[in-house]
Scaffold this motif. Structure first.
Motif, PDB file in Angstrom:
ATOM      1  N   GLU A 145       0.852  -1.183   0.000  1.00  0.00           N
ATOM      2  CA  GLU A 145       0.000   0.000   0.000  1.00  0.00           C
ATOM      3  C   GLU A 145       0.889   1.233   0.000  1.00  0.00           C
ATOM      4  O   GLU A 145       1.831   1.334   0.802  1.00  0.00           O
ATOM      5  CB  GLU A 145      -0.919   0.036   1.224  1.00  0.00           C
ATOM      6  CG  GLU A 145      -1.845   1.252   1.201  1.00  0.00           C
ATOM      7  CD  GLU A 145      -2.657   1.428   2.480  1.00  0.00           C
ATOM      8  OE1 GLU A 145      -3.453   2.386   2.547  1.00  0.00           O
ATOM      9  OE2 GLU A 145      -2.499   0.624   3.415  1.00  0.00           O
TER      10      GLU A 145
ATOM     11  N   THR B 288      -5.535   0.375   5.286  1.00  0.00           N
ATOM     12  CA  THR B 288      -4.596  -0.681   5.673  1.00  0.00           C
ATOM     13  C   THR B 288      -5.254  -1.724   6.565  1.00  0.00           C
ATOM     14  O   THR B 288      -5.062  -2.928   6.390  1.00  0.00           O
ATOM     15  CB  THR B 288      -3.390  -0.076   6.434  1.00  0.00           C
ATOM     16  OG1 THR B 288      -3.027   1.167   5.851  1.00  0.00           O
ATOM     17  CG2 THR B 288      -2.202  -1.022   6.416  1.00  0.00           C
ATOM     18  N   ARG B 289      -6.044  -1.275   7.507  1.00  0.00           N
ATOM     19  CA  ARG B 289      -6.666  -2.219   8.451  1.00  0.00           C
ATOM     20  C   ARG B 289      -7.745  -3.064   7.785  1.00  0.00           C
ATOM     21  O   ARG B 289      -8.125  -4.113   8.308  1.00  0.00           O
ATOM     22  CB  ARG B 289      -7.230  -1.480   9.665  1.00  0.00           C
ATOM     23  CG  ARG B 289      -8.388  -0.552   9.379  1.00  0.00           C
ATOM     24  CD  ARG B 289      -8.781   0.275  10.584  1.00  0.00           C
ATOM     25  NE  ARG B 289     -10.064   0.938  10.313  1.00  0.00           N
ATOM     26  CZ  ARG B 289     -11.060   1.032  11.174  1.00  0.00           C
ATOM     27  NH1 ARG B 289     -10.933   0.531  12.380  1.00  0.00           N
ATOM     28  NH2 ARG B 289     -12.178   1.634  10.852  1.00  0.00           N
TER      29      ARG B 289
ATOM     30  N   ALA C  74      -5.153  -5.640   5.449  1.00  0.00           N
ATOM     31  CA  ALA C  74      -4.266  -6.565   6.172  1.00  0.00           C
ATOM     32  C   ALA C  74      -4.879  -7.933   6.481  1.00  0.00           C
ATOM     33  O   ALA C  74      -4.199  -8.956   6.322  1.00  0.00           O
ATOM     34  CB  ALA C  74      -3.754  -5.897   7.440  1.00  0.00           C
TER      35      ALA C  74
ATOM     36  N   LYS D 138       0.697 -11.242   4.548  1.00  0.00           N
ATOM     37  CA  LYS D 138       1.600 -10.160   4.912  1.00  0.00           C
ATOM     38  C   LYS D 138       1.467  -9.060   3.872  1.00  0.00           C
ATOM     39  O   LYS D 138       1.162  -9.318   2.715  1.00  0.00           O
ATOM     40  CB  LYS D 138       3.052 -10.646   4.954  1.00  0.00           C
ATOM     41  CG  LYS D 138       4.055  -9.538   5.284  1.00  0.00           C
ATOM     42  CD  LYS D 138       5.491 -10.004   5.118  1.00  0.00           C
ATOM     43  CE  LYS D 138       6.439  -8.812   5.321  1.00  0.00           C
ATOM     44  NZ  LYS D 138       7.858  -9.195   5.158  1.00  0.00           N
ATOM     45  N   MET D 139       1.689  -7.818   4.305  1.00  0.00           N
ATOM     46  CA  MET D 139       1.691  -6.709   3.356  1.00  0.00           C
ATOM     47  C   MET D 139       2.724  -5.670   3.772  1.00  0.00           C
ATOM     48  O   MET D 139       3.194  -5.662   4.915  1.00  0.00           O
ATOM     49  CB  MET D 139       0.303  -6.063   3.250  1.00  0.00           C
ATOM     50  CG  MET D 139      -0.170  -5.364   4.507  1.00  0.00           C
ATOM     51  SD  MET D 139      -1.764  -4.478   4.272  1.00  0.00           S
ATOM     52  CE  MET D 139      -1.242  -3.075   3.269  1.00  0.00           C
ATOM     53  N   TRP D 140       3.070  -4.823   2.819  1.00  0.00           N
ATOM     54  CA  TRP D 140       3.978  -3.703   3.083  1.00  0.00           C
ATOM     55  C   TRP D 140       3.180  -2.400   2.999  1.00  0.00           C
ATOM     56  O   TRP D 140       2.252  -2.286   2.183  1.00  0.00           O
ATOM     57  CB  TRP D 140       5.095  -3.654   2.040  1.00  0.00           C
ATOM     58  CG  TRP D 140       6.126  -4.726   2.163  1.00  0.00           C
ATOM     59  CD1 TRP D 140       7.343  -4.642   2.781  1.00  0.00           C
ATOM     60  CD2 TRP D 140       6.048  -6.058   1.622  1.00  0.00           C
ATOM     61  NE1 TRP D 140       8.019  -5.826   2.665  1.00  0.00           N
ATOM     62  CE2 TRP D 140       7.255  -6.721   1.969  1.00  0.00           C
ATOM     63  CE3 TRP D 140       5.082  -6.757   0.907  1.00  0.00           C
ATOM     64  CZ2 TRP D 140       7.512  -8.042   1.600  1.00  0.00           C
ATOM     65  CZ3 TRP D 140       5.333  -8.079   0.541  1.00  0.00           C
ATOM     66  CH2 TRP D 140       6.533  -8.700   0.888  1.00  0.00           C
ATOM     67  N   ALA D 141       3.537  -1.433   3.817  1.00  0.00           N
ATOM     68  CA  ALA D 141       2.911  -0.111   3.782  1.00  0.00           C
ATOM     69  C   ALA D 141       4.031   0.921   3.684  1.00  0.00           C
ATOM     70  O   ALA D 141       4.897   0.974   4.558  1.00  0.00           O
ATOM     71  CB  ALA D 141       2.066   0.122   5.025  1.00  0.00           C
TER      72      ALA D 141
ATOM     73  N   HIS E   1      -1.438  -6.699  13.196  1.00  0.00           N
ATOM     74  CA  HIS E   1      -1.513  -7.185  11.814  1.00  0.00           C
ATOM     75  C   HIS E   1      -0.122  -7.440  11.230  1.00  0.00           C
ATOM     76  O   HIS E   1       0.852  -6.785  11.625  1.00  0.00           O
ATOM     77  CB  HIS E   1      -2.244  -6.166  10.936  1.00  0.00           C
ATOM     78  CG  HIS E   1      -3.673  -5.950  11.319  1.00  0.00           C
ATOM     79  ND1 HIS E   1      -4.640  -6.908  11.118  1.00  0.00           N
ATOM     80  CD2 HIS E   1      -4.304  -4.891  11.890  1.00  0.00           C
ATOM     81  CE1 HIS E   1      -5.813  -6.453  11.549  1.00  0.00           C
ATOM     82  NE2 HIS E   1      -5.634  -5.227  12.022  1.00  0.00           N
TER      83      HIS E   1
ATOM     84  N   ILE F 160       2.056  -6.477   9.077  1.00  0.00           N
ATOM     85  CA  ILE F 160       2.381  -5.365   8.177  1.00  0.00           C
ATOM     86  C   ILE F 160       3.824  -4.937   8.394  1.00  0.00           C
ATOM     87  O   ILE F 160       4.246  -4.720   9.533  1.00  0.00           O
ATOM     88  CB  ILE F 160       1.464  -4.155   8.438  1.00  0.00           C
ATOM     89  CG1 ILE F 160      -0.006  -4.538   8.264  1.00  0.00           C
ATOM     90  CG2 ILE F 160       1.831  -2.992   7.515  1.00  0.00           C
ATOM     91  CD1 ILE F 160      -0.970  -3.496   8.789  1.00  0.00           C
TER      92      ILE F 160
END
Length: 274
Positions: free
Chosen positions: A50, A59-60, A63, A68-71, A89, A91
């Motif tokens: 994101e 984001t919330r 997630a 897994k994710m990147w911000a 989360h 992140i």
């Protein structure tokens, strides 16, 4: 769970601020957030990033949909909020200017997906920065100013069709998801926004050098109010007679205007001139 508006109000109450100098506003509409989530490719084996999470309202929602994710966030204050509010989360917060982000540094040779409410003052450079990384990206769901979305999605013959339309469309299939009213944000901006989805793919049948192609496209649009023959002559530094002759061979009238030409016709012109 708190609504997006309640979540934002609570954080603002405790000191979160939107930076006017950066055109920053906070998305507070759960309906719009659901539209963005629904329009995105969220799969276990597709890395997700994101851009510009801000307070983390989107984001919330993203997630829980992925392992897994990147911000990617530049604002230190926003990062401290994200670390506190979203610590449960999976992140990874990346403190970096998105215009300098190399997706390969996040997930290597895999192809991921990008979501973001892009900062309006650098929207076009950001889009092009990530389109240039097509080997690492399947697509994007992004929110931009409606005016920009209309330019990106425009086809030949439209007043909004131009270099940005062509630059995006030769790299991605464009789908407009929805318009977003100013009331979906706080503080309320003066412009309407829009969510678009870009599915990256090679343009069907594209068979010329991209650098040469854009040299012709930029020359054609350099004097938008003039006929194509005059614009190309000025933009490419050629005599008008030579331009007319080459256009006749290409089967394209020098009296047309740049916004009337399709991507296929611009390819024909590229072969005629370069």
């Amino acid at each position: 769970m708190e609504t997006s508006a309640e979540y934002t109000q609570r954080l603002v109450k405790y000191g979160a601020r939107a930076h006017k100098s950066m055109g920053q506003v906070f998305l507070i509409s759960d309906e719009v957030i659901e539209s963005i989530v629904s329009a995105s490719t969220l799969e276990p084996d597709v890395p997700l990033v994101e851009i510009g999470p801000g307070l983390g309202v989107l984001t919330r929602a993203l997630a829980p949909k992925v392992p897994k994710m990147w911000a990617v966030e530049l604002d230190n204050h926003k990062i401290s909020i994200l670390k506190k509010e979203l610590k449960e989360h999976p992140i990874e917060i990346v403190h970096q200017d998105a215009l300098k982000l190399d997706l390969k540094d996040l997930w290597g040779d895999r192809m991921g997906y990008l979501v973001g409410n892009l900062p309006y003052y650098i929207t076009s450079p950001l889009i092009m920065h990530f389109l240039d990384q097509a080997n690492q990206l399947r697509g994007m769901t992004i929110m931009v100013q409606k005016e920009v979305a209309d330019r990106i999605a425009a086809g030949p013959g439209s007043k909004t069709y131009g270099i940005l339309s062509i630059a995006v469309q030769i790299s991605a299939k464009v789908t407009k998801v929805r318009d977003v009213s100013p009331s979906s944000f706080w503080p309320v901006p003066k412009v309407t926004s829009a969510v678009i989805r870009l599915d990256l793919r090679p343009y069907p049948g594209f068979n010329v050098n991209k650098r040469d192609f854009f040299q012709v496209v930029k020359a054609a649009f350099s004097q938008r109010r003039k006929t194509l023959g005059n614009s190309l002559a000025g933009g490419l530094g050629l005599k008008k007679e030579e331009v007319i002759e080459r256009m006749q061979v290409a089967g394209i009238s020098d009296g047309r205007r740049a916004e009337s030409l399709s991507i296929e016709e611009f390819q024909v012109l590229t072969k005629a001139f370069l």
